[in-house]
Design an enzyme around this catalytic site. Structure first.
Site, PDB file in Angstrom:
ATOM      1  N   SER A 125       0.826  -1.217   0.000  1.00 35.92           N
ATOM      2  CA  SER A 125       0.000   0.000   0.000  1.00 35.92           C
ATOM      3  C   SER A 125       0.852   1.255   0.000  1.00 35.92           C
ATOM      4  O   SER A 125       1.970   1.266   0.545  1.00 35.92           O
ATOM      5  CB  SER A 125      -0.860  -0.034   1.263  1.00 35.92           C
ATOM      6  OG  SER A 125      -1.422   1.219   1.520  1.00 35.92           O
ATOM      7  N   TYR A 149      -1.677  -0.989  10.903  1.00 39.43           N
ATOM      8  CA  TYR A 149      -2.020  -1.574   9.599  1.00 39.43           C
ATOM      9  C   TYR A 149      -0.897  -1.314   8.597  1.00 39.43           C
ATOM     10  O   TYR A 149      -0.433  -2.224   7.914  1.00 39.43           O
ATOM     11  CB  TYR A 149      -3.349  -0.990   9.081  1.00 39.43           C
ATOM     12  CG  TYR A 149      -3.531  -1.163   7.594  1.00 39.43           C
ATOM     13  CD1 TYR A 149      -3.846  -2.402   7.044  1.00 39.43           C
ATOM     14  CD2 TYR A 149      -3.337  -0.089   6.712  1.00 39.43           C
ATOM     15  CE1 TYR A 149      -3.971  -2.558   5.671  1.00 39.43           C
ATOM     16  CE2 TYR A 149      -3.462  -0.236   5.347  1.00 39.43           C
ATOM     17  CZ  TYR A 149      -3.773  -1.482   4.828  1.00 39.43           C
ATOM     18  OH  TYR A 149      -3.887  -1.634   3.470  1.00 39.43           O
ATOM     19  N   LYS A 153       1.949  -3.873   6.529  1.00 43.87           N
ATOM     20  CA  LYS A 153       2.283  -3.906   5.100  1.00 43.87           C
ATOM     21  C   LYS A 153       3.798  -3.762   4.925  1.00 43.87           C
ATOM     22  O   LYS A 153       4.438  -4.498   4.180  1.00 43.87           O
ATOM     23  CB  LYS A 153       1.546  -2.781   4.346  1.00 43.87           C
ATOM     24  CG  LYS A 153       0.060  -3.017   4.210  1.00 43.87           C
ATOM     25  CD  LYS A 153      -0.233  -4.248   3.364  1.00 43.87           C
ATOM     26  CE  LYS A 153      -1.700  -4.569   3.237  1.00 43.87           C
ATOM     27  NZ  LYS A 153      -1.964  -5.867   2.625  1.00 43.87           N
TER      28      LYS A 153
HETATM   29  N1  UFG Z   1     -12.245  10.546   3.930  1.00 49.07           N
HETATM   30  C1  UFG Z   1     -13.246  11.423   4.328  1.00 49.07           C
HETATM   31  N2  UFG Z   1     -14.402  10.881   4.813  1.00 49.07           N
HETATM   32  C2  UFG Z   1     -14.622   9.539   4.914  1.00 49.07           C
HETATM   33  C3  UFG Z   1     -13.585   8.644   4.492  1.00 49.07           C
HETATM   34  C4  UFG Z   1     -12.416   9.189   4.015  1.00 49.07           C
HETATM   35  O1  UFG Z   1     -13.082  12.641   4.273  1.00 49.07           O
HETATM   36  O2  UFG Z   1     -15.686   9.133   5.377  1.00 49.07           O
HETATM   37  C5  UFG Z   1     -10.993  11.105   3.373  1.00 49.07           C
HETATM   38  C6  UFG Z   1      -9.774  10.675   4.170  1.00 49.07           C
HETATM   39  O3  UFG Z   1      -9.573  11.528   5.263  1.00 49.07           O
HETATM   40  C7  UFG Z   1      -8.698  10.788   3.090  1.00 49.07           C
HETATM   41  C8  UFG Z   1      -9.437  10.446   1.792  1.00 49.07           C
HETATM   42  O4  UFG Z   1     -10.824  10.608   2.084  1.00 49.07           O
HETATM   43  O5  UFG Z   1      -8.272  12.104   3.001  1.00 49.07           O
HETATM   44  C9  UFG Z   1      -9.201   9.002   1.348  1.00 49.07           C
HETATM   45  O6  UFG Z   1      -9.443   8.155   2.457  1.00 49.07           O
HETATM   46  P1  UFG Z   1      -9.631   6.573   2.332  1.00 49.07           P
HETATM   47  O7  UFG Z   1      -9.958   6.066   3.693  1.00 49.07           O
HETATM   48  O8  UFG Z   1     -10.589   6.269   1.237  1.00 49.07           O
HETATM   49  O9  UFG Z   1      -8.201   6.038   1.855  1.00 49.07           O
HETATM   50  P2  UFG Z   1      -6.755   6.305   2.492  1.00 49.07           P
HETATM   51  O10 UFG Z   1      -6.061   7.268   1.591  1.00 49.07           O
HETATM   52  O11 UFG Z   1      -6.853   6.617   3.922  1.00 49.07           O
HETATM   53  O12 UFG Z   1      -6.053   4.893   2.336  1.00 49.07           O
HETATM   54  C10 UFG Z   1      -6.450   3.795   3.148  1.00 49.07           C
HETATM   55  C11 UFG Z   1      -5.263   2.901   3.442  1.00 49.07           C
HETATM   56  C12 UFG Z   1      -4.697   2.317   2.183  1.00 49.07           C
HETATM   57  C13 UFG Z   1      -5.760   1.613   1.467  1.00 49.07           C
HETATM   58  C14 UFG Z   1      -6.896   2.569   1.242  1.00 49.07           C
HETATM   59  C15 UFG Z   1      -8.054   1.896   0.557  1.00 49.07           C
HETATM   60  O13 UFG Z   1      -4.255   3.651   4.090  1.00 49.07           O
HETATM   61  O14 UFG Z   1      -3.687   1.404   2.474  1.00 49.07           O
HETATM   62  O15 UFG Z   1      -7.373   3.081   2.490  1.00 49.07           O
HETATM   63  O16 UFG Z   1      -8.482   0.811   1.327  1.00 49.07           O
HETATM   64  F1  UFG Z   1      -5.272   1.179   0.289  1.00 49.07           F
END
Ligand code: UFG
Length: 346
Positions: A125, A149, A153
């Site tokens: 990831s 998590y 990885k």
């Molecule tokens: N976000 C929101 N509201 C939400 C969910 C997310 O504003 O309800 C924002 C987060 O703060 C972030 C962006 O949307 O800025 C993306 O968030 P995600 O949770 O979709 O994804 P991440 O970038 O946090 O990545 C995480 C893990 C990765 C994984 C990915 C997808 O760190 O390893 O989720 O599963 F690949």
């Protein structure tokens, strides 16, 4: 043609990859404990491809159960997605994450060594990268994680690098996914998280289908054009293609390697919400909430290496098109694979 064991293959990325592998002429065996996935998803894969998938519901940490599979099928390569993936839960229950995620990797490696299987593709990831790196991220950039998590990885990668050093026959591809979204063009499979979604796209979809009232935008004071976090969203079917290329690269004698998988373009959370409103024609209520701990402001991939070495060409760069594919799945399956009425009509 290779015979590939897909560990954790019943999940979101696994099922999309199983379709691509079968359509490319490979044989697929799935092992999954179904802790965060459903057997119905694999039934859909069989429906789409018209091919049977031998399925084993096992704990991937259990070497005896894994050995039964390796004894029965001559496995050439393993693709490994089996692991817990909720960032917040990993902070609450670190031991559970280390034990499960590292345990699955170690058991797979031990049983592979016993049966002489030598090709390993690991689902890693973008979360392994240190937040202070400049964008776009390259594979050699500094790694450091902000939650257990992410460390599972990174440690999984390290275990594989160490095993690769002592076992000259073992070759490993580490695939660092950025943010996978979207769904198969059939609309028959897609993301179906258990409980309250952690990730942005499934949450947006659940608001759009009326399952949840509104979305929280985690933080609007980041150093980005509209104050919300920037991510590199990649279509899950493009990710699936990269796994085929990775397996074929290893089967053809490619050396162990690490590849980023993203589109190289970043979108803010607000841009994603706006695009989802366009794609769905729905309001999708959202309100600003405090920052989520551990979220880096920006994550954007350089995937030049995957393009050059693997010949990977992502086909979907248009965010609205990618979100529309997810919407095709969510709008017809508002309760995911549990939606039996829709199953019958598909
Ligand atoms: N976000 C929101 N509201 C939400 C969910 C997310 O504003 O309800 C924002 C987060 O703060 C972030 C962006 O949307 O800025 C993306 O968030 P995600 O949770 O979709 O994804 P991440 O970038 O946090 O990545 C995480 C893990 C990765 C994984 C990915 C997808 O760190 O390893 O989720 O599963 F690949």
């Amino acid at each position: 043609m290779a015979t590939i064991l897909c560990a954790g293959g019943a999940g979101y990325i696994g099922t999309h990859t199983c379709i691509a592998l079968l359509q490319a002429g490979h044989k697929v065996i799935v092992a999954d404990d179904l802790s965060n996935s459903k057997k119905a998803a694999l039934d859909r894969v069989q429906q789409i491809t018209g091919q049977e998938i031998p399925f084993y519901q096992i704990d991937i940490k259990n070497e005896n159960e894994l050995s039964v599979i390796f004894a029965k099928h001559k496995i050439d390569a393993v693709i490994h997605w089996a692991g817990f993936k909720a960032v917040g839960e990993s902070v609450e229950k670190p031991l559970m994450y280390y034990q499960n995620n590292l345990g699955c990797t170690i058991s797979l490696l031990k049983v592979m060594a016993e049966f002489g299987a030598k090709c390993f593709v690991f689902s890693s990831s973008a979360t392994v990268y240190d937040v202070h790196n400049a964008m776009p991220l390259k594979e050699e950039d500094v790694c450091a994680c902000t939650n257990p998590y992410g460390w599972t990885k990174w440690m999984g990668e390290q275990i594989l690098r160490d095993v690769g050093k002592v076992d000259a026959q073992m070759s490993v591809v580490l695939l660092r996914y950025f943010n996978p979204i979207g769904a198969h063009e059939s609309g028959l499979i897609g993301e179906d998280p258990n409980g309250i979604p952690n990730n942005l796209m499934p949450y947006i979809s659940q608001v759009a289908v009326g399952k949840r009232e509104k979305l929280s935008i985690f933080g609007n004071d980041y150093d980005t054009p509209d104050g919300t976090c920037i991510r590199d969203y990649i279509h899950v079917t493009d990710l699936a293609q990269a796994h085929i290329l990775a397996v074929e690269y290893l089967m053809n004698g490619g050396e162990s390697n690490t590849f980023n998988l993203g589109n190289g373009v970043g979108f803010t959370v607000k841009e994603v919400i706006e695009t989802a409103r366009k794609a769905t024609g729905l309001e999708i209520k959202a309100q600003t909430a405090p920052r989520r701990a551990g979220d880096p402001a920006r994550l954007i991939a350089s995937s030049e290496k995957a393009k050059k070495v693997l010949g990977w060409k992502p086909e979907h760069a248009d965010l609205e098109e990618i979100i529309s594919s997810a919407w095709k799945w969510h709008s017809t399956h508002p309760t995911g694979f549990a939606d039996g009425r829709r199953d019958a009509s598909c």
